[in-house]
Design an enzyme around this catalytic site. Structure first.
Site, short mmCIF file in Angstrom:
data_model
loop_
_atom_site.label_atom_id
_atom_site.label_comp_id
_atom_site.label_asym_id
_atom_site.label_seq_id
_atom_site.Cartn_x
_atom_site.Cartn_y
_atom_site.Cartn_z
N CYS A 273 50.66 36.38 -25.66
CA CYS A 273 49.22 36.13 -25.56
C CYS A 273 48.34 37.26 -26.08
CB CYS A 273 48.86 35.87 -24.10
SG CYS A 273 49.71 34.43 -23.44
N1 LIG Z 1 54.24 32.63 -22.08
C1 LIG Z 1 53.15 32.88 -21.40
O1 LIG Z 1 53.15 33.70 -20.51
C2 LIG Z 1 51.85 32.14 -21.67
C3 LIG Z 1 50.78 32.35 -20.77
C4 LIG Z 1 49.59 31.65 -20.97
C5 LIG Z 1 49.46 30.80 -22.08
N2 LIG Z 1 50.51 30.65 -22.96
C6 LIG Z 1 50.32 29.71 -24.06
O2 LIG Z 1 51.07 28.53 -23.80
C7 LIG Z 1 51.57 27.99 -25.03
C8 LIG Z 1 53.09 27.85 -24.96
O3 LIG Z 1 53.65 29.14 -24.80
P1 LIG Z 1 55.13 29.37 -24.30
O4 LIG Z 1 55.21 30.81 -23.96
O5 LIG Z 1 55.51 28.39 -23.25
O6 LIG Z 1 55.95 29.04 -25.64
P2 LIG Z 1 57.54 28.81 -25.80
O7 LIG Z 1 57.87 29.17 -27.18
O8 LIG Z 1 58.26 29.47 -24.67
O9 LIG Z 1 57.71 27.26 -25.59
C9 LIG Z 1 57.19 26.30 -26.47
C10 LIG Z 1 58.18 25.16 -26.60
O10 LIG Z 1 57.57 24.14 -27.38
C11 LIG Z 1 58.57 23.52 -28.14
N3 LIG Z 1 57.92 22.76 -29.22
C12 LIG Z 1 57.34 23.22 -30.34
N4 LIG Z 1 56.81 22.21 -31.04
C13 LIG Z 1 57.04 21.08 -30.34
C14 LIG Z 1 56.71 19.72 -30.53
N5 LIG Z 1 56.02 19.30 -31.59
N6 LIG Z 1 57.13 18.81 -29.61
C15 LIG Z 1 57.82 19.22 -28.53
N7 LIG Z 1 58.15 20.50 -28.28
C16 LIG Z 1 57.76 21.43 -29.18
C17 LIG Z 1 59.46 24.65 -28.58
O11 LIG Z 1 60.75 24.21 -28.94
C18 LIG Z 1 59.47 25.53 -27.31
O12 LIG Z 1 60.56 25.20 -26.47
C19 LIG Z 1 51.06 28.92 -26.13
O13 LIG Z 1 49.84 28.43 -26.60
C20 LIG Z 1 50.81 30.21 -25.39
O14 LIG Z 1 49.83 31.01 -26.01
C21 LIG Z 1 51.69 31.29 -22.76
#
Ligand SMILES: NC(=O)c1ccc[n+]([C@@H]2O[C@H](COP(=O)([O-])OP(=O)(O)OC[C@H]3O[C@@H](n4cnc5c(N)ncnc54)[C@H](O)[C@@H]3O)[C@@H](O)[C@H]2O)c1
Length: 442
Positions: A273
């Site tokens: 983030c």
């Molecule tokens: N990790 C954190 O702490 C956190 C905190 C707040 C916000 N966010 C936000 O949340 C969002 C997700 O982050 P994350 O850390 O969970 O990412 P991540 O990479 O851990 O998980 C995302 C998942 O989405 C899947 N994916 C991608 N495209 C896809 C599609 N078209 N259909 C289905 N699945 C698909 C990927 O295979 C992956 O498993 C981002 O926007 C991030 O900025 C993350």
């Protein structure tokens, strides 16, 4: 299906909740909705992740495998890679990645692809909520037109909202359901239904006027962190020069019961983030003919920190008449923050690159990252975590603490190492051998 029948399903918790993207955000969200009594489906394009979940295995440290196995068995959690089934859940929560592209502009391809997948099967009565962090305007400008392509109308046939994720991985005090959830709809009906959905599973829901407010609130939160971290990083360099311990200064300042929040210096920004999201706003500002100088400056300072750390390491080795080239350096911690297994955007990868480019003989240890993963923006050597035994520590010319994992015994590390570079003040309670610690600020 009408607005009121979806409302009924949400009220009596018979609605099925689908989460798209089963990563660090999506899986904890599934857990929150199951805990609240909902049936869930999890969608991910990564078949390997779906297979692991189906086999009752976890790939995220703080989500226990037993919990997964239990709810696969009782049918409350159905993971699938089949996007044709996106029409089954009543609510769809989008948690896909929002990275930057090669020119550091927002990469919305994951959101667009997901919206297309939903649009292909969207049915009346579904509520879609975007949770991925993004710039204000994305839900209305990007997601809405894709979902409406098939002729269904938002606010009447289906509903669309934005609710930012505030997951704090590894923090046991703030699991998904305990963090207040900001919710803003594309219209009043969408906002109300999204508020109702989250109200059934989260301790507190904060409804706002529209999705743009909710999108902007998330970016504000992350920009606030980035700017404040840059400020303490800059102060660290000044205080170090004049012999003042920045950590003690922060500890003193934070006793002020109002108007101050503590931020801590470090070897650079990490995680999905803070290093990324502010640049979504920078891009938006440019598009509107403005500049966001605070964000740019914070990015500049924070991204210069790994170089600064290397500079301090070189100076510390110099005191032992050693060049960095050929010196044995152990890097402790490659996860981006303490006690997590997430290496994304970790400054340790920049440190690895800089150390190898200067000819250091590098090894590493991280109890949560047994093998160095492949990273998109760095060339990472094949390396496995070295056991942290006395002989290993004693054989190093310097031990560089990049992540302050709680699993480390810092007394043990200082006892056996010859020289310790501590970028996190992790050794603050170590009483003996302090002369070996080259803290970056004193
Ligand atoms: N990790 C954190 O702490 C956190 C905190 C707040 C916000 N966010 C936000 O949340 C969002 C997700 O982050 P994350 O850390 O969970 O990412 P991540 O990479 O851990 O998980 C995302 C998942 O989405 C899947 N994916 C991608 N495209 C896809 C599609 N078209 N259909 C289905 N699945 C698909 C990927 O295979 C992956 O498993 C981002 O926007 C991030 O900025 C993350």
């Amino acid at each position: 299906m009408s607005n009121s029948s979806l409302e009924q399903l949400l009220r009596n918790k018979s609605a099925k909740v689908g989460v798209i993207g089963l990563g660090y955000v999506g899986l904890p969200l599934i857990r929150a909705f199951i805990a609240a009594g909902f049936r869930t489906m999890g969608f991910d394009l990564d078949q390997a992740k779906v297979d692991q979940l189906r086999a009752g295995r976890s790939y995220i440290k703080h989500i226990p495998a037993e919990w997964i196995a239990q709810h696969i068995a009782d049918g409350r959690f159905v993971p699938t890679a089949d996007m044709g089934r996106l029409g089954e859940p009543d609510a769809l929560l989008i948690c896909v990645p929002t990275p930057l592209n090669a020119t550091r502009d927002p990469d919305l391809t994951y959101i667009e692809q997901t919206a297309e997948q939903i649009a292909a099967v969207l049915r009346p009565g579904q509520l879609v909520v975007l949770e991925s962090t993004t710039y204000p305007g994305t839900t209305r400008e990007i997601v809405l037109p894709i979902l409406q392509k098939g002729g269904l109308q938002a606010g009447r046939d289906f509903f669309l909202a934005f609710s930012p994720e505030r997951e704090d991985p590894g923090n046991p005090n703030f699991t998904a359901e305990r963090i207040p959830k900001v919710v803003g709809g594309i219209d009043a009906a969408s906002g109300r239904l999204a508020e109702l959905l989250y109200g059934q599973a989260m301790a507190q829901v904060v409804p706002v006027s529209n999705c743009e407010i909710a999108e902007a609130a998330k970016i504000l939160e992350n920009t606030y962190r980035s700017v404040n971290i840059a400020m303490v990083n800059e102060l660290k360099m000044l205080f170090m020069r004049i012999g003042i311990d920045v950590w003690e200064v922060i500890d003193a300042a934070k006793t002020k019961p109002f108007g101050f929040q503590a931020f801590y210096p470090g070897p650079g920004l990490g995680g999905h983030c803070i290093p990324i999201d502010p640049f979504y706003l920078t891009w938006l500002a440019r598009r509107n003919g403005m500049a966001t100088r605070f964000i740019e400056l914070a990015g500049e300072i924070n991204s210069s920190m790994p170089e600064y750390v290397i500079h301090r390491l070189v100076e510390a080795l110099n005191n032992f008449s050693k060049p960095l080239r050929g010196s044995r350096i152990s890097l402790l911690g490659v996860a981006y923050k303490k006690d997590v297994d997430d290496p994304r955007e970790s400054p340790s990868f920049k440190l690895i690159e800089l150390l190898l480019a200067r000819g250091a003989v590098l090894t590493y240890n991280d109890p949560h990252v047994p093998k160095l993963p492949k990273m998109r923006h760095y060339s990472v050597p094949d390396m496995t975590s070295c056991p942290l035994v006395p002989e290993y520590l004693a054989a190093q010319d310097a031990v560089l603490i990049a992540t302050d994992h709680s699993a480390y015994d810092y007394n043990f590390i200082v006892e056996h190492a010859r020289l310790v570079i501590d970028t996190r003040n992790a050794t603050k309670n170590v009483a003996s051998g302090r002369e070996k610690i080259a803290k970056l600020d004193s």
